[in-house]
Design a protein around this motif. Structure first.
Motif, PDB file in Angstrom:
ATOM      1  N   MET A   1      36.172  -8.636  -6.057  1.00  0.00           N
ATOM      2  CA  MET A   1      34.733  -8.846  -6.124  1.00  0.00           C
ATOM      3  C   MET A   1      33.913  -8.381  -4.986  1.00  0.00           C
ATOM      4  O   MET A   1      34.434  -8.466  -3.702  1.00  0.00           O
ATOM      5  CB  MET A   1      34.304 -10.393  -6.397  1.00  0.00           C
ATOM      6  CG  MET A   1      33.112 -10.737  -6.438  1.00  0.00           C
ATOM      7  SD  MET A   1      32.464 -12.569  -6.367  1.00  0.00           S
ATOM      8  CE  MET A   1      32.337 -12.610  -8.094  1.00  0.00           C
ATOM      9  N   VAL A   2      32.876  -7.834  -5.187  1.00  0.00           N
ATOM     10  CA  VAL A   2      31.749  -7.290  -4.055  1.00  0.00           C
ATOM     11  C   VAL A   2      30.741  -7.972  -3.980  1.00  0.00           C
ATOM     12  O   VAL A   2      30.109  -8.539  -4.937  1.00  0.00           O
ATOM     13  CB  VAL A   2      31.368  -5.815  -4.251  1.00  0.00           C
ATOM     14  CG1 VAL A   2      30.429  -5.441  -3.315  1.00  0.00           C
ATOM     15  CG2 VAL A   2      32.478  -4.919  -4.518  1.00  0.00           C
ATOM     16  N   VAL A   3      30.339  -8.652  -2.589  1.00  0.00           N
ATOM     17  CA  VAL A   3      29.272  -9.593  -2.352  1.00  0.00           C
ATOM     18  C   VAL A   3      28.524  -8.997  -1.427  1.00  0.00           C
ATOM     19  O   VAL A   3      28.868  -8.282  -0.446  1.00  0.00           O
ATOM     20  CB  VAL A   3      30.167 -10.826  -1.915  1.00  0.00           C
ATOM     21  CG1 VAL A   3      29.128 -11.914  -1.600  1.00  0.00           C
ATOM     22  CG2 VAL A   3      31.343 -11.472  -2.792  1.00  0.00           C
ATOM     23  N   GLU A   4      27.228  -9.361  -1.776  1.00  0.00           N
ATOM     24  CA  GLU A   4      26.250  -8.918  -0.756  1.00  0.00           C
ATOM     25  C   GLU A   4      25.269  -9.764  -0.174  1.00  0.00           C
ATOM     26  O   GLU A   4      25.256 -10.842  -1.074  1.00  0.00           O
ATOM     27  CB  GLU A   4      25.139  -7.750  -1.351  1.00  0.00           C
ATOM     28  CG  GLU A   4      24.124  -7.080  -0.628  1.00  0.00           C
ATOM     29  CD  GLU A   4      23.986  -5.614  -1.103  1.00  0.00           C
ATOM     30  OE1 GLU A   4      22.622  -5.285  -0.867  1.00  0.00           O
ATOM     31  OE2 GLU A   4      24.673  -5.088  -2.127  1.00  0.00           O
ATOM     32  N   ILE A   5      24.798 -10.020   0.906  1.00  0.00           N
ATOM     33  CA  ILE A   5      23.928 -10.831   1.527  1.00  0.00           C
ATOM     34  C   ILE A   5      22.458 -10.536   1.631  1.00  0.00           C
ATOM     35  O   ILE A   5      22.368  -9.447   2.098  1.00  0.00           O
ATOM     36  CB  ILE A   5      24.640 -11.105   3.023  1.00  0.00           C
ATOM     37  CG1 ILE A   5      26.045 -11.498   2.859  1.00  0.00           C
ATOM     38  CG2 ILE A   5      23.758 -12.494   3.482  1.00  0.00           C
ATOM     39  CD1 ILE A   5      26.715 -11.469   4.460  1.00  0.00           C
ATOM     40  N   ALA A 163      30.523 -23.877  -1.527  1.00  0.00           N
ATOM     41  CA  ALA A 163      30.655 -22.546  -2.554  1.00  0.00           C
ATOM     42  C   ALA A 163      31.819 -21.791  -2.558  1.00  0.00           C
ATOM     43  O   ALA A 163      32.393 -21.399  -3.530  1.00  0.00           O
ATOM     44  CB  ALA A 163      29.355 -21.919  -2.170  1.00  0.00           C
ATOM     45  N   CYS A 164      32.428 -21.736  -1.352  1.00  0.00           N
ATOM     46  CA  CYS A 164      33.786 -20.961  -1.437  1.00  0.00           C
ATOM     47  C   CYS A 164      34.789 -21.814  -2.012  1.00  0.00           C
ATOM     48  O   CYS A 164      35.752 -21.056  -2.962  1.00  0.00           O
ATOM     49  CB  CYS A 164      33.960 -20.764  -0.019  1.00  0.00           C
ATOM     50  SG  CYS A 164      33.270 -19.747   1.151  1.00  0.00           S
ATOM     51  N   ASN A 165      34.817 -23.041  -1.860  1.00  0.00           N
ATOM     52  CA  ASN A 165      35.906 -23.799  -2.585  1.00  0.00           C
ATOM     53  C   ASN A 165      35.659 -24.199  -3.983  1.00  0.00           C
ATOM     54  O   ASN A 165      36.745 -23.902  -4.725  1.00  0.00           O
ATOM     55  CB  ASN A 165      35.883 -25.100  -2.130  1.00  0.00           C
ATOM     56  CG  ASN A 165      36.280 -25.393  -0.449  1.00  0.00           C
ATOM     57  OD1 ASN A 165      37.276 -24.410  -0.163  1.00  0.00           O
ATOM     58  ND2 ASN A 165      35.872 -26.377   0.223  1.00  0.00           N
ATOM     59  N   VAL A 166      34.596 -24.035  -4.613  1.00  0.00           N
ATOM     60  CA  VAL A 166      34.145 -24.206  -5.985  1.00  0.00           C
ATOM     61  C   VAL A 166      34.133 -22.832  -6.612  1.00  0.00           C
ATOM     62  O   VAL A 166      34.280 -22.984  -8.098  1.00  0.00           O
ATOM     63  CB  VAL A 166      33.007 -25.042  -6.340  1.00  0.00           C
ATOM     64  CG1 VAL A 166      33.239 -26.399  -5.541  1.00  0.00           C
ATOM     65  CG2 VAL A 166      31.711 -24.557  -5.810  1.00  0.00           C
ATOM     66  N   PHE A 167      33.952 -21.677  -5.965  1.00  0.00           N
ATOM     67  CA  PHE A 167      33.505 -20.312  -6.680  1.00  0.00           C
ATOM     68  C   PHE A 167      34.153 -19.369  -6.351  1.00  0.00           C
ATOM     69  O   PHE A 167      34.789 -18.659  -7.110  1.00  0.00           O
ATOM     70  CB  PHE A 167      31.951 -20.322  -6.687  1.00  0.00           C
ATOM     71  CG  PHE A 167      31.583 -19.166  -7.587  1.00  0.00           C
ATOM     72  CD1 PHE A 167      31.641 -19.131  -8.895  1.00  0.00           C
ATOM     73  CD2 PHE A 167      31.100 -18.017  -6.903  1.00  0.00           C
ATOM     74  CE1 PHE A 167      31.213 -18.067  -9.534  1.00  0.00           C
ATOM     75  CE2 PHE A 167      30.622 -16.934  -7.512  1.00  0.00           C
ATOM     76  CZ  PHE A 167      30.721 -17.093  -9.235  1.00  0.00           C
ATOM     77  N   LEU A 168      34.200 -19.134  -4.856  1.00  0.00           N
ATOM     78  CA  LEU A 168      34.301 -17.707  -4.388  1.00  0.00           C
ATOM     79  C   LEU A 168      35.940 -17.527  -4.272  1.00  0.00           C
ATOM     80  O   LEU A 168      36.476 -16.430  -4.392  1.00  0.00           O
ATOM     81  CB  LEU A 168      33.710 -17.660  -3.108  1.00  0.00           C
ATOM     82  CG  LEU A 168      32.138 -17.137  -3.031  1.00  0.00           C
ATOM     83  CD1 LEU A 168      31.509 -17.193  -1.875  1.00  0.00           C
ATOM     84  CD2 LEU A 168      32.001 -15.875  -3.960  1.00  0.00           C
ATOM     85  N   ARG A 169      36.555 -18.344  -3.836  1.00  0.00           N
ATOM     86  CA  ARG A 169      38.207 -18.350  -3.566  1.00  0.00           C
ATOM     87  C   ARG A 169      38.721 -17.957  -4.984  1.00  0.00           C
ATOM     88  O   ARG A 169      39.660 -17.102  -4.665  1.00  0.00           O
ATOM     89  CB  ARG A 169      38.582 -19.523  -2.941  1.00  0.00           C
ATOM     90  CG  ARG A 169      38.208 -19.999  -1.649  1.00  0.00           C
ATOM     91  CD  ARG A 169      38.966 -21.187  -1.147  1.00  0.00           C
ATOM     92  NE  ARG A 169      38.375 -21.611   0.219  1.00  0.00           N
ATOM     93  CZ  ARG A 169      38.362 -21.013   1.285  1.00  0.00           C
ATOM     94  NH1 ARG A 169      39.334 -19.828   1.482  1.00  0.00           N
ATOM     95  NH2 ARG A 169      37.790 -21.593   2.310  1.00  0.00           N
ATOM     96  N   ALA A 170      38.335 -18.209  -6.029  1.00  0.00           N
ATOM     97  CA  ALA A 170      39.015 -17.850  -7.163  1.00  0.00           C
ATOM     98  C   ALA A 170      38.648 -16.488  -7.750  1.00  0.00           C
ATOM     99  O   ALA A 170      39.295 -16.041  -8.565  1.00  0.00           O
ATOM    100  CB  ALA A 170      38.415 -18.987  -8.206  1.00  0.00           C
TER     101      ALA A 170
END
Length: 250
Positions: A1-5, A163-170
């Motif tokens: 996944m590519v994430v932009e800030i 948010a990392c724990n519930v969404f991003l890490r996966a």
């Protein structure tokens, strides 16, 4: 996944405050093995925010926004994203309960402007705010995702970690592991070291793709960072070892 800030706030553009939120998020994304290639700062303006989102989603799967979730008229991020994704606004009961309790503790009625913070996009994951008033939200639709976080760092940091724990890490199938080498002087001459001579000595090592080798000029010398990507930390460290050894011998 590519994430932009995307950091939202006119005060950031004016240099009134330092953008530490983007730094924290970028470090966390790297630790999770999520690619991030661009960061944007945009003022509290709905048209410019929409334009920034268009550009971000043209090159990223997920956008993390910070700022613009508060009660004032210039806090427009959430309303903009609800419109952008075509969501129906709805009131989150838990967020409303927290706002009402906060108002009761202060002995004041809950104002309309404060109550608007309980409005979230329908179907979103709501990130409750234990350190402030505005909840964060995660929207995922048509292969795109957006994580909206408040601006104050004391609120943003713990909420982003959630948010990392519930969404991003996966969403990550790899990790990044880095090792830093610091050079203070040219050993043979005892003189301050410069970035260009170090890069020349490293030669073809700086052309590698995994691990990557990069040099950074510092006030007291040069930093050489070797970074490897792999499905697990142990594999990344195995990739690092020979390149780090070669860098030391260069």
């Amino acid at each position: 996944m590519v994430v932009e800030i995307i950091s939202v706030g006119t005060e950031l553009l004016m240099g009134s405050i330092l953008n530490t939120n983007a730094q924290h998020i970028a470090k966390k994304l790297a630790h999770m093995g999520l690619d991030s290639y661009y960061q944007t700062v945009v003022g509290d303006n709905p048209e410019r925010l929409r334009a920034a989102l268009d550009v971000a989603f043209s090159r990223a799967d997920c956008v993390v926004t910070t700022g613009g979730l508060g009660p004032t008229k210039d806090d427009l991020t959430k309303e903009m994203l609800i419109s952008y994704f075509g969501c129906t606004p709805t009131e989150d009961p838990e967020a409303l309960r927290r706002l009402e309790e906060r108002a009761a503790r202060r002995g004041t009625p809950l104002s309309t402007s404060m109550r608007k913070q309980a409005t979230v996009p329908s179907g979103a994951i709501v990130l409750q705010n234990d350190n402030g008033t505005a909840p964060g939200v995660i929207i995922e639709r048509d292969g795109c995702a957006c994580i909206m976080l408040p601006g104050p760092p004391k609120e943003m940091i713990p909420m982003f970690d959630e948010a990392c724990n519930v969404f991003l890490r996966a969403k990550s199938n790899k990790v990044f592991v880095s090792m830093n080498l610091k050079l203070y002087t040219m050993a043979e001459k005892g003189l301050p070291v410069g970035e260009s001579p170090v890069a020349d000595r490293l030669g073809s090592l700086v052309d590698g793709e995994n691990p990557t080798v990069a040099t950074y000029a510092k006030e007291d010398g040069v930093l050489v960072r070797v970074t490897a990507a792999a499905p697990a930390p142990a594999e990344a460290r195995s990739l690092l070892a020979p390149v780090v050894a070669a860098a030391k011998d260069a």
